[in-house]
Design a protein around this motif. Structure first.
Motif, PDB file in Angstrom:
ATOM      1  N   VAL A  30       0.837  -1.200   0.000  1.00  0.00           N
ATOM      2  CA  VAL A  30       0.000   0.000   0.000  1.00  0.00           C
ATOM      3  C   VAL A  30       0.872   1.250   0.000  1.00  0.00           C
ATOM      4  O   VAL A  30       0.634   2.201  -0.762  1.00  0.00           O
ATOM      5  N   CYS A  31       1.903   1.253   0.843  1.00  0.00           N
ATOM      6  CA  CYS A  31       2.802   2.408   0.910  1.00  0.00           C
ATOM      7  C   CYS A  31       3.564   2.594  -0.408  1.00  0.00           C
ATOM      8  O   CYS A  31       3.780   3.727  -0.859  1.00  0.00           O
ATOM      9  N   LEU A  60       7.237  -3.731   4.877  1.00  0.00           N
ATOM     10  CA  LEU A  60       7.845  -2.497   4.391  1.00  0.00           C
ATOM     11  C   LEU A  60       9.195  -2.775   3.719  1.00  0.00           C
ATOM     12  O   LEU A  60       9.503  -2.229   2.651  1.00  0.00           O
ATOM     13  N   THR A  61       9.988  -3.641   4.338  1.00  0.00           N
ATOM     14  CA  THR A  61      11.302  -3.964   3.780  1.00  0.00           C
ATOM     15  C   THR A  61      11.166  -4.637   2.419  1.00  0.00           C
ATOM     16  O   THR A  61      11.888  -4.291   1.464  1.00  0.00           O
ATOM     17  N   THR A  62      10.237  -5.578   2.314  1.00  0.00           N
ATOM     18  CA  THR A  62       9.994  -6.270   1.048  1.00  0.00           C
ATOM     19  C   THR A  62       9.592  -5.288  -0.047  1.00  0.00           C
ATOM     20  O   THR A  62       9.939  -5.461  -1.222  1.00  0.00           O
ATOM     21  N   VAL A 125       5.057  15.595   7.418  1.00  0.00           N
ATOM     22  CA  VAL A 125       5.484  14.467   6.585  1.00  0.00           C
ATOM     23  C   VAL A 125       4.280  13.540   6.443  1.00  0.00           C
ATOM     24  O   VAL A 125       3.359  13.553   7.273  1.00  0.00           O
ATOM     25  N   PRO A 126       4.222  12.712   5.383  1.00  0.00           N
ATOM     26  CA  PRO A 126       3.073  11.813   5.205  1.00  0.00           C
ATOM     27  C   PRO A 126       2.999  10.773   6.326  1.00  0.00           C
ATOM     28  O   PRO A 126       4.017  10.429   6.950  1.00  0.00           O
ATOM     29  N   PHE A 127       1.778  10.267   6.567  1.00  0.00           N
ATOM     30  CA  PHE A 127       1.661   9.137   7.482  1.00  0.00           C
ATOM     31  C   PHE A 127       0.544   8.209   7.045  1.00  0.00           C
ATOM     32  O   PHE A 127      -0.364   8.605   6.305  1.00  0.00           O
ATOM     33  N   VAL A 128       0.670   6.974   7.495  1.00  0.00           N
ATOM     34  CA  VAL A 128      -0.287   5.915   7.171  1.00  0.00           C
ATOM     35  C   VAL A 128      -0.792   5.323   8.479  1.00  0.00           C
ATOM     36  O   VAL A 128       0.001   5.041   9.387  1.00  0.00           O
TER      37      VAL A 128
END
Length: 362
Positions: A30-31, A60-62, A125-128
């Motif tokens: 998604v990010c 996130l790492t993937t 800054v953006p956030f999720v």
């Protein structure tokens, strides 16, 4: 299980809310689809972090991101300036620049505080949002309200700052303590009580399934709750008018939280008490029948939530109510249910009426 996606239409600040089962491992994707920068700070707490941080970090790492973990203590009492400054310290220590983003992994406290940090760090800054409690999933993660508490009132310091996306995995509710899960149900009841009569009836009919945390019914209920909130936020992003309806039960609920030092009741429990009192005031003012008010109280009780106001002097309640954000000129705008499934925002110039109807200070 299918994923329900709800769009919050706010022009250039529009975003999607994804609701489903087994979708936590999709946070990174998604990010990535959002085109966010490489560095991510994952703000979580000491309870949720051990349960879900590794999965989110791996996701996130993937997806090509470099996650940095920031832990804060667990509890409403830690949604304050001291903890917020600690988050700023960690963001600065990690060397995160404006092309970084924040992931809020946890309940409402994490989401509110991390969102406010995102709104203010380097001027934004953006956030999720990745909410892991029912309360956060159906309410605080949607709509862009961020902030911290002040010793003299709840959420008195904050900003409207929309997330770039929201990922809601109902499976995280399996590890949620029973009391916190039930507390989240108060916000679900709120949507039905003032915005959707059919939804309220569905909650009445499926209370046992909700208490059993059945995945399918949770996806449906959370999906409908965020759709209702999204529709309100789209019309009134900054609470200039309509969005005040989402404060049903919160006026006296916030007073209860303030008077008890945020220690005796969970937020949802305080809101449940506030909704019972609001229904009582609505009945007295002729906005709903005794049967309507009774249905609201009965559902709250069925879901294992408290209904009685804690005992404090009338003067203490009056002072707490006057510090409410909706207070002005010594009076208060009070959200009441009109029957079941509709609402009225009533101006109460004299708080004595509320204190008398709710038998406060007797």
């Amino acid at each position: 299980m299918r994923v329900e996606t709800q769009r919050v239409n706010l022009g250039e600040r529009s975003y999607d809310i994804h609701v489903g089962s087994e979708i936590l491992d999709g946070v990174g994707a998604v990010c990535r689809d959002l085109g966010l920068g490489r560095n991510a700070a994952v703000v979580t707490n000491t309870t949720v972090g051990p349960l879900y941080y590794d999965r989110v970090a791996a996701s996130l790492t993937t997806a090509g991101f470099a996650p940095h973990r920031i832990d804060i203590p667990d509890g409403e009492g830690y949604k304050n300036s001291e903890i917020l400054n600690g988050v700023y310290d960690e963001l600065i220590r990690a060397g995160l620049t404006r092309d970084a983003f924040i992931v809020a992994l946890g309940g409402g406290v994490v989401g509110d505080l991390a969102g406010f940090a995102a709104a203010t760090y380097l001027r934004g800054v953006p956030f999720v949002q990745v909410p892991t409690t029912l309360l956060a999933q159906v309410d605080s993660s949607v709509g862009g309200k961020t902030g911290i508490n002040h010793p003299r009132g709840k959420n008195l310091i904050g900003a409207f700052y929309q997330p770039r996306g929201v990922v809601i995995d109902v499976d995280t509710l399996a590890t949620l303590p029973e009391r916190e899960y039930l507390g989240g149900m108060a916000e679900v009841v709120k949507y039905g009580a003032v915005l959707d009569q059919e939804f309220f009836a569905f909650l009445e009919e499926n209370a046992a399934r909700l208490l059993g945390r059945e995945r399918e019914v949770l996806v449906r209920v959370i999906g409908r709750s965020v759709a209702l909130k999204a529709s309100v936020v789209e019309e009134d992003e900054r609470e200039a008018g309509l969005r005040a309806v989402l404060n049903y039960g919160h006026t006296l609920g916030h007073a209860v939280e303030t008077l008890t030092g945020y220690a005796r009741f969970l937020h949802g429990e305080a809101v449940a008490i506030g909704m019972v009192q609001a229904a009582t005031v609505a009945e007295r003012r002729g906005l709903c029948s005794e049967e309507d008010a009774g249905r609201i109280v009965a559902l709250i009780r069925t879901l294992g939530l408290p209904t009685e106001l804690p005992e404090f002097p009338a003067a203490a309640y009056r002072e707490a109510l006057l510090r409410d954000k909706k207070s002005r000129d010594g009076g208060l705008d009070f959200v009441l249910n009109r029957g079941v499934g509709a609402y009225a925002i009533v101006r109460l110039p004299d708080l004595s009426e509320v204190l008398e109807i709710c038998s406060i200070g007797r």
